[in-house]
Scaffold this motif. Structure first.
Motif, PDB file in Angstrom:
ATOM      1  N   ILE A  20       0.860  -1.185   0.000  1.00  0.00           N
ATOM      2  CA  ILE A  20       0.000   0.000   0.000  1.00  0.00           C
ATOM      3  C   ILE A  20       0.895   1.234   0.000  1.00  0.00           C
ATOM      4  O   ILE A  20       1.653   1.467   0.942  1.00  0.00           O
ATOM      5  CB  ILE A  20      -0.916   0.011   1.235  1.00  0.00           C
ATOM      6  N   SER A  21       0.837   2.037  -1.047  1.00  0.00           N
ATOM      7  CA  SER A  21       1.677   3.224  -1.132  1.00  0.00           C
ATOM      8  C   SER A  21       1.302   4.218  -0.032  1.00  0.00           C
ATOM      9  O   SER A  21       0.169   4.190   0.493  1.00  0.00           O
ATOM     10  CB  SER A  21       1.513   3.898  -2.489  1.00  0.00           C
ATOM     11  N   ALA A  57      -5.059   8.215   1.849  1.00  0.00           N
ATOM     12  CA  ALA A  57      -6.391   8.447   1.274  1.00  0.00           C
ATOM     13  C   ALA A  57      -7.442   7.568   1.942  1.00  0.00           C
ATOM     14  O   ALA A  57      -8.577   7.998   2.175  1.00  0.00           O
ATOM     15  CB  ALA A  57      -6.355   8.188  -0.228  1.00  0.00           C
ATOM     16  N   LEU A  58      -7.049   6.327   2.268  1.00  0.00           N
ATOM     17  CA  LEU A  58      -8.008   5.379   2.840  1.00  0.00           C
ATOM     18  C   LEU A  58      -8.139   5.488   4.354  1.00  0.00           C
ATOM     19  O   LEU A  58      -9.232   5.293   4.904  1.00  0.00           O
ATOM     20  CB  LEU A  58      -7.599   3.949   2.466  1.00  0.00           C
ATOM     21  N   ALA A  89       0.567   7.342  -0.333  1.00  0.00           N
ATOM     22  CA  ALA A  89      -0.572   8.152  -0.770  1.00  0.00           C
ATOM     23  C   ALA A  89      -1.889   7.389  -0.642  1.00  0.00           C
ATOM     24  O   ALA A  89      -2.907   7.939  -0.193  1.00  0.00           O
ATOM     25  CB  ALA A  89      -0.365   8.601  -2.214  1.00  0.00           C
ATOM     26  N   ARG A  90      -1.871   6.113  -1.027  1.00  0.00           N
ATOM     27  CA  ARG A  90      -3.093   5.314  -0.937  1.00  0.00           C
ATOM     28  C   ARG A  90      -3.485   5.096   0.519  1.00  0.00           C
ATOM     29  O   ARG A  90      -4.669   5.176   0.874  1.00  0.00           O
ATOM     30  CB  ARG A  90      -2.882   3.977  -1.636  1.00  0.00           C
ATOM     31  N   MET A  91      -2.510   4.816   1.364  1.00  0.00           N
ATOM     32  CA  MET A  91      -2.803   4.613   2.775  1.00  0.00           C
ATOM     33  C   MET A  91      -3.440   5.857   3.386  1.00  0.00           C
ATOM     34  O   MET A  91      -4.439   5.774   4.121  1.00  0.00           O
ATOM     35  CB  MET A  91      -1.524   4.266   3.535  1.00  0.00           C
TER      36      MET A  91
END
Length: 247
Positions: free
Chosen positions: A95-96, A102-103, A98-100
């Motif tokens: 999980i990048s 965002a979520l 940025a993705r982490m």
């Protein structure tokens, strides 16, 4: 490969009287190609990297890159990798950052230990567990010292974490031993040492030492915890093992 009982017998009859280099030599003879070394490229990481690679030059060196390390850490890692010709194996969360964010948001900014634990599992524990599996590790050399945290005071030189044997050659070293070794081999501290850092991890969860701090690890995780989970037991009760009761 020997079992833990045999390892403990070796410890009781022999390793207690061995120095750090002799313990690494024993680990190599005992575990062979299943032996790996982990590093954080932290303040004193040059000690273990040099100590171990003098005995096992091509040992896989596992570095869990969280994606949130200080610029100085990446530069320090590159310099030591080149100088010591490390067989570096870099692992990261799937999980990048940025993705982490965002979520789940900026978990490290939470006032809840559970949020830190979730962050640490995603960015550190899972990648390390994957590294151990993929590299076929049976034993893990780590630079843990008993004077660092309450949990580490309970450790022996040889312990077992899940199915992996943990060997801590410098467990009984103190700051003066680290200093003497670095001086003897002209090895560097992490660059942030000169800015007052005595322990460094992610940029958002590390700070310089302050007068009121009781231990080096008080400078990590905003003082909310001492361990990120990498060196705690990974069992069916893992959630409990990452709980603040271990701090």
């Amino acid at each position: 490969m020997i079992d833990l009982k045999q390892a403990n017998q070796a410890l009781e009859t022999d390793l207690h009287h061995k120095d750090a280099t002799q313990i690494v030599t024993w680990a190599q003879a005992t575990f062979g190609p299943g032996l790996i070394l982990s590093t954080s490229f932290g303040i004193q990481s040059a000690v273990m990297l040099h100590l171990v690679t003098q005995v096992v030059p091509q040992i896989p060196v596992v570095w869990v890159d969280t994606g949130y390390l200080p610029v100085e850490t990446y530069q320090f890692a590159e310099a030591l990798t080149q100088r010591l010709q490390l067989n570096l194996q870099v692992y990261q969360s799937p999980i990048s950052p940025a993705r982490m964010e965002a979520l789940y948001g900026k978990l490290w900014a939470s006032q809840e230990v559970e949020a830190f634990n979730k962050y640490d599992y995603m960015r550190k524990v899972e990648p390390m567990q994957r590294a151990l599996r993929e590299l076929g590790a049976t034993a893990w050399l780590a630079g843990l010292r008993a004077d660092q945290t309450d949990h580490r005071k309970t450790l022996d030189v040889v312990t077992q974490q899940g199915d992996i044997y943990k060997i801590s050659p410098i467990l009984n070293w103190h700051a003066r031993d680290i200093y003497k070794y670095l001086q003897a081999y002209d090895l560097p501290y992490h660059p942030l040492f000169d800015k007052g850092y005595v322990s460094v991890g992610d940029w958002h969860s590390s700070r310089p030492l302050m007068a009121e701090d009781e231990s080096d690890r008080d400078t990590r995780f905003r003082g909310m915890k001492q361990e990120c989970g990498l060196h705690l037991p990974q069992t069916p009760g893992e959630a409990e093992s990452l709980d603040s009761s271990y701090l």
